[in-house]
Design a protein around this motif. Structure first.
Motif: not given
Length: 337
Positions: A95-100, A139-141
Motif C-alpha cells: 500500500v505504501k508503494q501504491q501511495v508513493e 490514478v489521477r486527480l
C-alpha cells in the motif's frame, strides 16, 4: 489583448481631467433571463452571466484592487492551511508503494491550493478523477479551473450531466474546442460513480447508464442562498456598494494630479453593454481594433465635454428600465465640483 475601459484622460482646453470607469456594481446584474447557449444539436451550456464573461469580469475587479487581491490570496492560503496530509506508517509495504506511486503522478499541493483559490473566488470548484482501465482505482486527480468550466442545462430530475471545459474568454462555437466531462451526482458523487461502473444497483429513481468512461468530474460548492448554476460570491457586496468605485477614483485622481497637475472634473461611468453594442453595430471583432474604437469613443466624449463648457450642449444616452423600476443608463457623466 485586454481591453482598457478604465483610464484618466486629459482635457487640455479645460485644464482638467476626466476619469472613465466601468461601474463595478453592474458586473452581477442581468437585464435578461439566462437561457442555454447551443453549441450543436446535442450540446449546450448555461452561460455564466448574460455574456458568459462574469468570472473574468470578477477577476479583473479583484486584480484592480491591491487590497482585495491580497485578501483573496490570504483567504485561499488560510483555506489551504497545512495542505493535504497523509501517513503510511500503519500501511503494508504494498500500500505504501501504491501511495508513493500515486503522488509521483499527482501534485497534491498544487491541486489543493488551486481548489482553495476557486472556493474563495467563485464559491465552487471542479475536480476530475481518472480511473484505471478496469475502474478499480483512481490514478489521477486534477483540478479544472472554475472560470473555464460551464454547466450543461439540468435534466427534468434536476441533475446536471456534464461539465464543459474550454477557453470561454474566446469565442467558442465548435464541439472540437470543448472538453466534455461526465459530471457525477453533486449530492452523492461516489455512490453515483459506483452505479455507473456497475458495482451497485441504483434505486433512487434517477436514470443512469453504465459507462465505459474512466474520467469523471466532481463539483463541490459552498452553499449560498440564491444559486442555481453558478454561486454569487459572498464578497459581491463589495462591488455592489459605492466604496469600491470611490477608492478606484481616488487612485486615478491622485495619479492625474501627480502627472499633469490637472484635477479630475468629470467621472464618466460607461456600461460594458455600451461598448458591446458599438462593437456589434460596427462589426468589430478584432481586439486591437476594439481597443482603437474605445480610444476613439473616449475622445469623442472628451470633445463633447469641451463643447459643453463653451456651448451648454446636452448628452443623450441610451437606457433601460429594470424589473425593479430602476433606470439603468449605459453612459453616466458626473461632474465633480
Amino acid at each position: 489583448m485586454e481591453l482598457n475601459f478604465n483610464s484618466v484622460e486629459t482635457i487640455p482646453s479645460l485644464n482638467a481631467s476626466a476619469a472613465f470607469q466601468v461601474d463595478s456594481g453592474k458586473v452581477f446584474k442581468e437585464d435578461c433571463d439566462i437561457v442555454p447557449t447551443v453549441i450543436d444539436k446535442s450540446l449546450s451550456y448555461m452561460p455564466w452571466g448574460g455574456d458568459n464573461m462574469m468570472p473574468y469580469n470578477i477577476l479583473k475587479l479583484i486584480e484592480d484592487d491591491e487590497t482585495l487581491s491580497t485578501c483573496q490570496q490570504f483567504n485561499a492560503e488560510v483555506c489551504y492551511g497545512s495542505g493535504l496530509q497523509y501517513g503510511t506508517d500503519e500501511c503494508s509495504a504494498a500500500v505504501k508503494q501504491q501511495v508513493e506511486d500515486f503522488l509521483l503522478d499527482n501534485a497534491l499541493p498544487s491541486y489543493f491550493l488551486g481548489v482553495c483559490q476557486d472556493f474563495k473566488h467563485f464559491g465552487f470548484c471542479v475536480s476530475v478523477v481518472i480511473l484505471n482501465a478496469d475502474g478499480t482505482r483512481i490514478v489521477r486527480l486534477l483540478r479544472k479551473e472554475a472560470c473555464y468550466c460551464r454547466l450543461t442545462p439540468a435534466e427534468r430530475d434536476g441533475s446536471i450531466r456534464h461539465i464543459l471545459y474550454a477557453n470561454w474568454r474566446q469565442s467558442v462555437s465548435r464541439r472540437e474546442d470543448i472538453e466534455v466531462i461526465d459530471l457525477l451526482d453533486i449530492n452523492s458523487p461516489w455512490r453515483d460513480l459506483a452505479i455507473r461502473l456497475g458495482r451497485i444497483a441504483g434505486d433512487d429513481g434517477r436514470r443512469r447508464v453504465r459507462t465505459k468512461s474512466r474520467k469523471f468530474a466532481v463539483l463541490t460548492r459552498v452553499p449560498t442562498p440564491d444559486s442555481t448554476y453558478y454561486p454569487i460570491p459572498y464578497y459581491a457586496s463589495l462591488f455592489r456598494g459605492k466604496w469600491y468605485n470611490i477608492k478606484q477614483l481616488i487612485g486615478m485622481a491622485k495619479e492625474a494630479k501627480l502627472k499633469n497637475n490637472a484635477p479630475i472634473k468629470y467621472q464618466i461611468e460607461i456600461s460594458n453593454k455600451y461598448w458591446d453594442s458599438i462593437f456589434k453595430a460596427e462589426g468589430i471583432t478584432d481586439r486591437h481594433q476594439q481597443q482603437k474604437r474605445i480610444v476613439r469613443e473616449k475622445q469623442q466624449i472628451l470633445d463633447f465635454l469641451t463643447g459643453v463648457e463653451n456651448a451648454g450642449k446636452v448628452w443623450f444616452s441610451t437606457f433601460y428600465v429594470a424589473p425593479t423600476g430602476e433606470v439603468q443608463h449605459e453612459v453616466v457623466i458626473n461632474k465633480i465640483r
